[in-house]
Scaffold this motif. Structure first.
Motif, PDB file in Angstrom:
ATOM      1  N   THR A 170      17.729  23.784 -45.002  1.00 34.30           N
ATOM      2  CA  THR A 170      17.845  23.677 -43.274  1.00 34.30           C
ATOM      3  C   THR A 170      19.435  23.713 -42.325  1.00 34.30           C
ATOM      4  N   THR A 186      19.142  27.345 -35.903  1.00 33.64           N
ATOM      5  CA  THR A 186      18.358  26.034 -36.091  1.00 33.64           C
ATOM      6  C   THR A 186      17.439  26.853 -36.681  1.00 33.64           C
ATOM      7  N   TRP A 187      17.702  26.104 -38.000  1.00 36.13           N
ATOM      8  CA  TRP A 187      16.255  27.144 -39.384  1.00 36.13           C
ATOM      9  C   TRP A 187      16.109  26.190 -40.284  1.00 36.13           C
ATOM     10  N   SER A 188      14.997  26.533 -41.128  1.00 34.24           N
ATOM     11  CA  SER A 188      15.206  25.691 -42.394  1.00 34.24           C
ATOM     12  C   SER A 188      13.665  27.167 -42.940  1.00 34.24           C
ATOM     13  N   ASN A 189      14.150  27.209 -44.603  1.00 34.52           N
ATOM     14  CA  ASN A 189      12.861  27.408 -45.356  1.00 34.52           C
ATOM     15  C   ASN A 189      12.954  27.054 -46.708  1.00 34.52           C
ATOM     16  N   PRO A 199      12.915  18.385 -38.751  1.00 32.77           N
ATOM     17  CA  PRO A 199      12.409  19.688 -38.601  1.00 32.77           C
ATOM     18  C   PRO A 199      10.734  18.721 -38.980  1.00 32.77           C
ATOM     19  N   HIS A 224      24.215  21.082 -42.229  1.00 26.78           N
ATOM     20  CA  HIS A 224      23.211  21.662 -42.879  1.00 26.78           C
ATOM     21  C   HIS A 224      23.301  21.465 -44.861  1.00 26.78           C
ATOM     22  N   GLU A 230      18.452  27.017 -30.631  1.00 26.02           N
ATOM     23  CA  GLU A 230      17.395  27.360 -31.711  1.00 26.02           C
ATOM     24  C   GLU A 230      18.012  28.545 -32.165  1.00 26.02           C
TER      25      GLU A 230
END
Length: 485
Positions: A120, A113-116, A77, A44, A110
């Motif tokens: 990321t 795993t994320w994105s804002n 993403p 990240h 999952e």
């Protein structure tokens, strides 16, 4: 009684404890944990360096020391909120292709795993290879692929580096410093991720040589040769093409070599071809202008009445090809290569400017062919006639010398009609001109016999006998004194 229970609880706690590594550098953080023979890798962005989603591209982790032939897991993403995982491999430093049979199959995690808007995080799980110490490589790009397909094309990474993973130590949420470090290509500024000074210099030199110097060295002589009879166009051509163009092309080619990689794109292929063509064109120009073939070579070649041979025409054709290759290298550089190397999409105005400049040079060259080439030929014809007149004046040709000699040489006398006379001399008379034969009258009488076939003899001329005289007779009477007369 409580001791066995405490030992069992400690064993369970040790089994539940995660083993792995947590390290960060100035760009990214990498977490690697192992539990139940499953290795989880999470990469990240650094918390202190937030990256907006529109400026985030993709991240990758590979197992090995270098990129070639190392198994890679690449993730990015998508605009619809989904994430793509693609396992790939590359034989060289080129865009990796999809690996349909990887040594370990990765699956998207999952939960991690994320994105804002500020950060990321991408995570995946792979079966453990039971290797407690391993070296991984990582890469990150600021240009996102334009598709959710795992086979989508990738833009070259902006940053890359390596890390040492140790699964024998207990995992800690407090990240430690990186063990290997990171870097970027010579074309990328490691601090900002934008173009480096080397890349900017490469672009400036490339635009100057392909859009200004090379076409100017062709068009300017084409026009000036139809205006003036001096050799100024030739000196400009030598200085422009032989010095400025060669220097800029060599510097540009050298800067391109520092960026590394393979000749795997249209820009790199046309740039290499331009470098070779410029050198060959300069050598051909030197040969065509300064080499004059001898008599043995001339029988196998041709030469126009203006003194131009095959090398002159080849020099013109290769010059036009070199300019066209330079335009192609410039076009592919800012339309494909700039974006492919992770520097974004250039504004549409660059395409318009390129087209206007190319059209301007083409129009000027056609103008020179239509209006100034006939004028140049007329000037050369007049100059050639003047030179020929001067040459005939001071250095007459063999034909002129032959005509002049025939005009200056008197014709032989007409032969006598009839047979061939034979002459015999009888007497000698005083010399007087005879009006009939224009010969001395009173000369020895000639007896002509036309029946004789013998050639005529010269008339016999008798002269009075010369008296013998003693040159010293007048001195014999004088006395000799002292050995002197």
């Amino acid at each position: 009684m409580w001791r066995p229970l405490l030992l069992a609880l400690c064993a369970v706690q040790g089994a539940l404890a995660l083993a792995g590594t947590n390290r960060c550098n100035d760009r990214i953080c990498i977490k690697a944990t192992r539990a139940d023979n499953i290795d989880t890798y999470t990469i990240h962005t650094h918390p202190d360096r937030p990256i907006a989603p529109e400026k985030f591209g993709w991240m990758a982790i590979g197992w090995g020391l270098v990129m070639p032939n190392s198994p890679l897991v690449i993730m990015w993403p998508n605009e619809d909120g989904t994430f793509t995982l693609s396992q790939r491999k590359a034989p060289r430093h080129v865009m990796p292709s999809v690996d349909h049979s990887p040594p370990r199959t990765a699956q998207l995690n999952e939960g991690l795993t994320w994105s804002n808007t500020t950060s990321t995080s991408l995570s995946f799980d792979v079966p453990s290879d039971e290797n407690n110490n391993t070296i991984i490589i990582w890469a990150m790009s600021n240009t996102r692929p334009d598709s959710t397909d795992p086979t989508a094309g990738l833009i070259q990474h902006t940053w890359h580096g390596g890390e040492m993973i140790d699964f024998t130590t207990e995992y800690s949420d407090v990240a430690g410093p990186t063990a290997i470090g990171y870097g970027s290509s010579k074309a990328t500024d490691p601090a900002t991720g934008g173009p480096s000074l080397s890349l900017i210099a490469h672009v400036v030199c490339g635009v100057l040589v392909t859009m200004l110097v090379l076409p100017g060295g062709v068009v300017v002589p084409r026009i000036t040769r139809g205006i003036t009879t001096t050799k100024s166009w030739f000196y400009f051509h030598i200085l422009n093409q032989g010095f400025f163009a060669l220097a800029l092309v060599c510097v540009n080619f050298g800067l391109g070599l520092t960026f590394g990689g393979e000749i795997d794109s249209a820009h790199r292929r046309t740039g290499t071809a331009l470098f070779v063509l410029v050198i060959l064109q300069i050598l051909l120009g030197i040969f065509s202008h300064f080499y004059k073939p001898g008599h043995r070579v001339q029988q196998y070649t041709f030469e126009t009445k203006r003194g131009r041979g095959p090398t002159n025409f080849l020099h013109v054709v290769f010059g036009i090809i070199t300019v066209a290759v330079g335009w192609s290298a410039c076009w592919s550089g800012f339309t494909v290569e700039w974006t492919r190397r992770g520097h974004g999409v250039p504004a549409y105005g660059f395409r318009v400017g390129w087209g206007l400049i190319v059209m301007m040079w083409i129009a000027l060259y056609i103008l020179g062919l239509i209006f100034f080439l006939p004028r140049q030929l007329r000037i050369e014809s007049a100059q050639r006639a003047t030179d020929l007149a001067e040459q005939k004046r001071y250095f007459p040709s063999e034909f002129d010398l032959k005509v002049r000699n025939q005009a200056l040489t008197p014709s032989p006398p007409m032969p006598l009609r009839g047979g061939t006379p034979s002459t015999t001399a009888f007497a000698q008379q005083s010399p007087k001109l005879s009006s009939e034969f224009a010969s001395p009258e009173g000369s020895p009488i000639l007896r002509t016999s036309f029946s004789s076939t013998r050639p005529p003899r010269m008339p016999l001329v008798t002269y009075p006998a010369r008296k013998n005289s003693d040159p010293f007779a007048d001195r014999k009477s004088s006395s000799i004194k002292g050995g002197h007369f």
